[in-house]
Design a protein around this motif. Structure first.
Motif, PDB file in Angstrom:
ATOM      1  N   THR A 226      -5.340  -4.023 -20.000  1.00 54.77           N
ATOM      2  CA  THR A 226      -4.057  -3.514 -20.488  1.00 54.77           C
ATOM      3  C   THR A 226      -2.893  -3.815 -19.549  1.00 54.77           C
ATOM      4  OG1 THR A 226      -4.378  -1.339 -19.455  1.00 54.77           O
ATOM      5  CG2 THR A 226      -5.222  -1.643 -21.707  1.00 54.77           C
ATOM      6  N   ASN A 227      -3.161  -4.192 -18.310  1.00 55.39           N
ATOM      7  CA  ASN A 227      -2.110  -4.519 -17.337  1.00 55.39           C
ATOM      8  C   ASN A 227      -1.170  -3.343 -17.097  1.00 55.39           C
ATOM      9  OD1 ASN A 227      -0.848  -6.276 -15.478  1.00 55.39           O
ATOM     10  ND2 ASN A 227       0.654  -6.906 -16.988  1.00 55.39           N
ATOM     11  N   ARG A 228      -1.731  -2.157 -16.955  1.00 53.71           N
ATOM     12  CA  ARG A 228      -0.931  -0.962 -16.675  1.00 53.71           C
ATOM     13  C   ARG A 228      -1.165  -0.510 -15.235  1.00 53.71           C
ATOM     14  NH1 ARG A 228      -0.588   1.499 -22.018  1.00 53.71           N
ATOM     15  NH2 ARG A 228      -0.512  -0.321 -23.402  1.00 53.71           N
ATOM     16  N   GLY A 229      -0.215   0.211 -14.714  1.00 52.98           N
ATOM     17  CA  GLY A 229      -0.368   0.837 -13.413  1.00 52.98           C
ATOM     18  C   GLY A 229       0.266   0.056 -12.281  1.00 52.98           C
ATOM     19  N   SER A 230       0.674   0.789 -11.250  1.00 53.04           N
ATOM     20  CA  SER A 230       1.192   0.144 -10.045  1.00 53.04           C
ATOM     21  C   SER A 230       0.065  -0.397  -9.179  1.00 53.04           C
ATOM     22  CB  SER A 230       2.027   1.135  -9.236  1.00 53.04           C
ATOM     23  OG  SER A 230       1.268   2.285  -8.898  1.00 53.04           O
ATOM     24  N   ASN A 231      -1.163   0.087  -9.447  1.00 51.70           N
ATOM     25  CA  ASN A 231      -2.353  -0.366  -8.722  1.00 51.70           C
ATOM     26  C   ASN A 231      -3.467  -0.690  -9.706  1.00 51.70           C
ATOM     27  OD1 ASN A 231      -0.985   1.731  -6.682  1.00 51.70           O
ATOM     28  ND2 ASN A 231      -2.139   0.252  -5.493  1.00 51.70           N
ATOM     29  N   LEU A 232      -4.468  -1.366  -9.186  1.00 50.41           N
ATOM     30  CA  LEU A 232      -5.679  -1.697  -9.941  1.00 50.41           C
ATOM     31  C   LEU A 232      -6.837  -1.591  -8.976  1.00 50.41           C
ATOM     32  CD1 LEU A 232      -6.899  -3.073 -12.620  1.00 50.41           C
ATOM     33  CD2 LEU A 232      -6.671  -5.219 -11.368  1.00 50.41           C
ATOM     34  N   PHE A 233      -7.963  -1.045  -9.438  1.00 56.27           N
ATOM     35  CA  PHE A 233      -9.152  -1.127  -8.587  1.00 56.27           C
ATOM     36  C   PHE A 233     -10.243  -1.876  -9.320  1.00 56.27           C
ATOM     37  CE2 PHE A 233     -10.748   2.639 -10.845  1.00 56.27           C
ATOM     38  CZ  PHE A 233     -12.121   2.493 -10.797  1.00 56.27           C
ATOM     39  N   GLU A 234     -11.024  -2.615  -8.553  1.00 53.16           N
ATOM     40  CA  GLU A 234     -12.107  -3.425  -9.080  1.00 53.16           C
ATOM     41  C   GLU A 234     -13.392  -3.137  -8.328  1.00 53.16           C
ATOM     42  OE1 GLU A 234      -9.631  -7.445 -10.420  1.00 53.16           O
ATOM     43  OE2 GLU A 234     -10.570  -7.350  -8.420  1.00 53.16           O
ATOM     44  N   VAL A 235     -14.488  -3.079  -9.060  1.00 52.52           N
ATOM     45  CA  VAL A 235     -15.823  -3.034  -8.471  1.00 52.52           C
ATOM     46  C   VAL A 235     -16.411  -4.426  -8.648  1.00 52.52           C
ATOM     47  CG1 VAL A 235     -18.089  -1.938  -8.504  1.00 52.52           C
ATOM     48  CG2 VAL A 235     -16.031  -0.606  -9.082  1.00 52.52           C
TER      49      VAL A 235
ATOM     50  N   ARG B 228     -12.411  -2.899  -4.453  1.00 52.11           N
ATOM     51  CA  ARG B 228     -11.129  -3.453  -4.011  1.00 52.11           C
ATOM     52  C   ARG B 228      -9.980  -2.669  -4.634  1.00 52.11           C
ATOM     53  NH1 ARG B 228     -12.288  -9.860  -5.017  1.00 52.11           N
ATOM     54  NH2 ARG B 228     -11.561  -9.258  -7.105  1.00 52.11           N
ATOM     55  N   ILE B 229      -8.996  -2.333  -3.815  1.00 55.86           N
ATOM     56  CA  ILE B 229      -7.754  -1.728  -4.289  1.00 55.86           C
ATOM     57  C   ILE B 229      -6.696  -2.826  -4.291  1.00 55.86           C
ATOM     58  CG2 ILE B 229      -6.009   0.035  -3.931  1.00 55.86           C
ATOM     59  CD1 ILE B 229      -8.732   1.197  -4.557  1.00 55.86           C
ATOM     60  N   LEU B 230      -6.050  -3.013  -5.431  1.00 59.42           N
ATOM     61  CA  LEU B 230      -5.004  -4.019  -5.568  1.00 59.42           C
ATOM     62  C   LEU B 230      -3.670  -3.335  -5.836  1.00 59.42           C
ATOM     63  CD1 LEU B 230      -7.810  -5.142  -7.055  1.00 59.42           C
ATOM     64  CD2 LEU B 230      -6.409  -7.180  -7.300  1.00 59.42           C
ATOM     65  N   LYS B 231      -2.602  -4.012  -5.486  1.00 53.64           N
ATOM     66  CA  LYS B 231      -1.252  -3.478  -5.655  1.00 53.64           C
ATOM     67  C   LYS B 231      -0.352  -4.563  -6.219  1.00 53.64           C
ATOM     68  CE  LYS B 231       2.635  -1.964  -2.813  1.00 53.64           C
ATOM     69  NZ  LYS B 231       3.104  -1.761  -1.428  1.00 53.64           N
ATOM     70  N   ARG B 232       0.622  -4.161  -7.023  1.00 56.98           N
ATOM     71  CA  ARG B 232       1.567  -5.139  -7.558  1.00 56.98           C
ATOM     72  C   ARG B 232       2.521  -5.629  -6.471  1.00 56.98           C
ATOM     73  NH1 ARG B 232       1.598  -5.428 -13.234  1.00 56.98           N
ATOM     74  NH2 ARG B 232       0.626  -3.617 -14.242  1.00 56.98           N
TER      75      ARG B 232
ATOM     76  N   SER C 115      -2.416  -8.013  -6.051  1.00 52.35           N
ATOM     77  CA  SER C 115      -3.071  -8.634  -4.904  1.00 52.35           C
ATOM     78  C   SER C 115      -3.838  -7.561  -4.139  1.00 52.35           C
ATOM     79  CB  SER C 115      -2.053  -9.319  -3.990  1.00 52.35           C
ATOM     80  OG  SER C 115      -1.087  -8.393  -3.538  1.00 52.35           O
ATOM     81  N   VAL C 116      -4.933  -7.954  -3.485  1.00 57.27           N
ATOM     82  CA  VAL C 116      -5.805  -7.003  -2.798  1.00 57.27           C
ATOM     83  C   VAL C 116      -5.125  -6.473  -1.540  1.00 57.27           C
ATOM     84  CG1 VAL C 116      -8.027  -6.711  -1.640  1.00 57.27           C
ATOM     85  CG2 VAL C 116      -7.872  -8.139  -3.692  1.00 57.27           C
ATOM     86  N   VAL C 117      -5.130  -5.139  -1.379  1.00 62.42           N
ATOM     87  CA  VAL C 117      -4.565  -4.521  -0.177  1.00 62.42           C
ATOM     88  C   VAL C 117      -5.629  -3.790   0.640  1.00 62.42           C
ATOM     89  CG1 VAL C 117      -2.224  -4.312  -1.051  1.00 62.42           C
ATOM     90  CG2 VAL C 117      -3.873  -2.498  -1.554  1.00 62.42           C
ATOM     91  N   TRP C 118      -6.807  -3.546   0.052  1.00 67.76           N
ATOM     92  CA  TRP C 118      -7.884  -2.880   0.793  1.00 67.76           C
ATOM     93  C   TRP C 118      -9.181  -3.117   0.061  1.00 67.76           C
ATOM     94  CZ3 TRP C 118     -10.450   2.263   0.051  1.00 67.76           C
ATOM     95  CH2 TRP C 118     -11.181   2.671   1.194  1.00 67.76           C
ATOM     96  N   SER C 119     -10.257  -3.258   0.806  1.00 75.84           N
ATOM     97  CA  SER C 119     -11.577  -3.392   0.193  1.00 75.84           C
ATOM     98  C   SER C 119     -12.613  -2.694   1.051  1.00 75.84           C
ATOM     99  CB  SER C 119     -11.951  -4.870  -0.003  1.00 75.84           C
ATOM    100  OG  SER C 119     -12.122  -5.518   1.242  1.00 75.84           O
ATOM    101  N   LEU C 120     -13.685  -2.277   0.412  1.00 76.82           N
ATOM    102  CA  LEU C 120     -14.743  -1.554   1.106  1.00 76.82           C
ATOM    103  C   LEU C 120     -16.076  -1.910   0.475  1.00 76.82           C
ATOM    104  CD1 LEU C 120     -15.321   0.821   3.198  1.00 76.82           C
ATOM    105  CD2 LEU C 120     -15.427   2.288   1.167  1.00 76.82           C
ATOM    106  N   ASP C 121     -17.057  -2.261   1.286  1.00 79.74           N
ATOM    107  CA  ASP C 121     -18.402  -2.508   0.789  1.00 79.74           C
ATOM    108  C   ASP C 121     -19.153  -1.186   0.677  1.00 79.74           C
ATOM    109  OD1 ASP C 121     -18.010  -5.220   0.608  1.00 79.74           O
ATOM    110  OD2 ASP C 121     -18.836  -5.661   2.589  1.00 79.74           O
ATOM    111  N   VAL C 122     -19.795  -0.986  -0.478  1.00 78.58           N
ATOM    112  CA  VAL C 122     -20.482   0.276  -0.767  1.00 78.58           C
ATOM    113  C   VAL C 122     -21.941  -0.008  -1.062  1.00 78.58           C
ATOM    114  CG1 VAL C 122     -20.610   2.247  -2.327  1.00 78.58           C
ATOM    115  CG2 VAL C 122     -18.376   1.332  -1.665  1.00 78.58           C
TER     116      VAL C 122
END
Length: 469
Positions: A68-77, A127-131, A138-145
């Protein structure tokens, strides 16, 4: 490969993986709690904890990827070996709003945040992404779980209060699951909370497009009692302890009500299946708030509770922007008018670039004329009186009477105007009198009317489809 093709490929891949998993047994719900801190110029992220919640994942296995391309941020697994995106969702944050305030230019603050997703059975990367300035993520933070890690908290136990079934239309994974949390209700007011929750959800599902899609929703209710009725309102010296910590005066705005205690909120909400949350707080004073993908709030005792419930849910559920521009807000805006990512406001009003150009009838002028000067003249006097009433701490009945007069004036002025029902580009939106445009003269995101405009209704339907289709 185009972006749409990439999205389709990810969707099909995600369907195969998560669909097969849920066919056997629903995965648990994993929650990543982290701290988001910084100021107007800088920001950073730090892990707080990883939690396996007590209930299975309530989401739709067929739609793991958010297109949907909504939000100021996006997170991805993400699968760290292949780079495939297994799950994603857009969202916005309280930090993102705070950093636009004057305070953020003077000091650092930290905010608790969370992302939730189906618990994986093998290591993943979150991964946390930000506009960026081009509205691209674009990715601003990532963490391996690693789901087998010993320091992951695994929650058990029973709900801290009775879980109400306000509306039950089927299994959670096939529905949009809305959780209504009560705050500021005492144990003796449990029946009042249930009545408020049912009354306001009934109004939501009497409003298009929720009315036509009511069977796609489940609604749950959960209220942890508090010692005193109501929540804190610091501007009047009123302080109350409440389970969720909801309060007025967020960022110095007397009507803005949120909780900044993400941990308290999540510790209660985790005992219900949910994707969206609205907090009903037990106060009569007009107020509320809404953050896309986080929660919305509404003063359940206000004369305007039905409007507040639906308007703020529009922010939280579908990332709808405010279309009004005459009320004071805490945010600071510059002279530039970048194109907003929100679906219902735009800085591009010509026929070729307009977001909703497919809804504009031939011959409709762009920008579209409306009685803007007369509206603004009335609003200047109205806002002055509103500020004076609050400064003098006058009874809420006087504020409600002012609101009723303002609504009557606005409804009469705009209903008689040329283009009153047209879809076009009406200047004045997104807290700005010039440079931003809304699609129709009236909408619940613009005024205290009782309906969504066509563009907002379409944006809401798209989110419903993401969770219930």
């Amino acid at each position: 490969m185009s972006r749409d093709m990439i999205g389709a490929a990810r969707w099909l891949w995600g369907f195969a993986v998560f669909g097969a998993t849920l066919a056997q047994a629903a995965p648990q719900t994993m929650r990543l709690d982290y701290v988001h801190s910084g100021n107007a110029l800088d920001e950073s992220y730090a892990l707080d904890r990883i939690v396996i919640e007590p209930l299975p994942w309530p989401g739709n296995a067929a739609r793991p990827i958010d297109t949907t391309n909504r939000g100021s941020n996006l997170f991805e697994v993400v699968d760290p070996k292949t780079g495939d995106v297994l799950y994603s969702r857009g969202f916005s944050t309280i930090f993102g709003e705070w950093r636009t305030t004057e305070e953020a230019q003077k000091l650092n603050r930290a905010f608790q945040e969370s992302v939730r997703f189906p618990a994986p059975d093998k290591p993943v990367r979150v991964r946390i992404l930000k506009r960026d300035e081009r509205n691209a993520f674009s990715v601003v933070w990532s963490l391996d779980v690693d789901p087998s890690a010993r320091d992951i908290e695994r929650k058990t136990g029973s709900t801290p209060a009775p879980l109400l079934k306000v509306r039950d239309n089927g299994p959670p994974e096939r529905k949009v699951d809305l959780l209504i949390l009560g705050d500021g209700y005492t144990a003796a007011e449990a029946a009042k909370f249930e009545a408020d929750a049912r009354r306001l959800t009934d109004r939501l599902f009497a409003t298009s497009p929720f009315r036509e899609r009511a069977k796609d929703f489940n609604v749950w209710g959960l209220m942890v009692p508090t010692p005193q009725s109501g929540v804190s309102r610091p501007s009047t010296g009123a302080y109350r302890w409440s389970a969720l910590g909801t309060r007025y005066d967020i960022f110095g705005s007397e009507r803005y009500a949120l909780t900044l205690d993400n941990r308290a909120f999540r510790e209660i909400a985790q005992f219900a299946p949910y994707e969206f949350v609205e907090i009903l707080f037990n106060n009569e004073t007009y107020g509320g708030g809404g953050i896309f993908g986080l929660f919305s709030t509404a003063a359940a005792g206000s004369d305007w509770a039905e409007y507040l419930f639906i308007h703020e849910f529009g922010h939280h559920f579908a990332a709808l922007a405010d279309e009004y521009y005459t009320s004071p807000v805490a945010y600071q805006s510059g002279e530039e008018r970048p194109e907003p990512w929100e679906p219902n406001v735009t800085a591009l009003h010509d026929a070729k670039q307009l977001k909703w150009r497919d809804k504009v009838k031939a011959g409709t002028p762009l920008p579209t004329p409306w009685p803007k000067e007369e509206f603004e003249k009335y609003q200047r006097a109205y806002q002055k009186e509103r500020s004076e009433l609050r400064a003098a701490n006058r009874p809420e009945s006087e504020m409600n009477a002012l609101f009723r007069r303002e609504r009557a004036f606005t409804d009469e002025l705009l209903s008689k105007a040329a283009n009153s029902t047209a879809v076009g580009a009406f200047e004045g939106a997104n807290y700005q009198a010039s440079g931003y445009y809304r699609s129709q003269m009236q909408c619940i995101m613009f005024s205290r009317t009782d309906h969504f405009c066509d563009v907002c209704a379409g944006a809401i339907a798209e989110i419903i489809d993401l969770y219930a289709r």
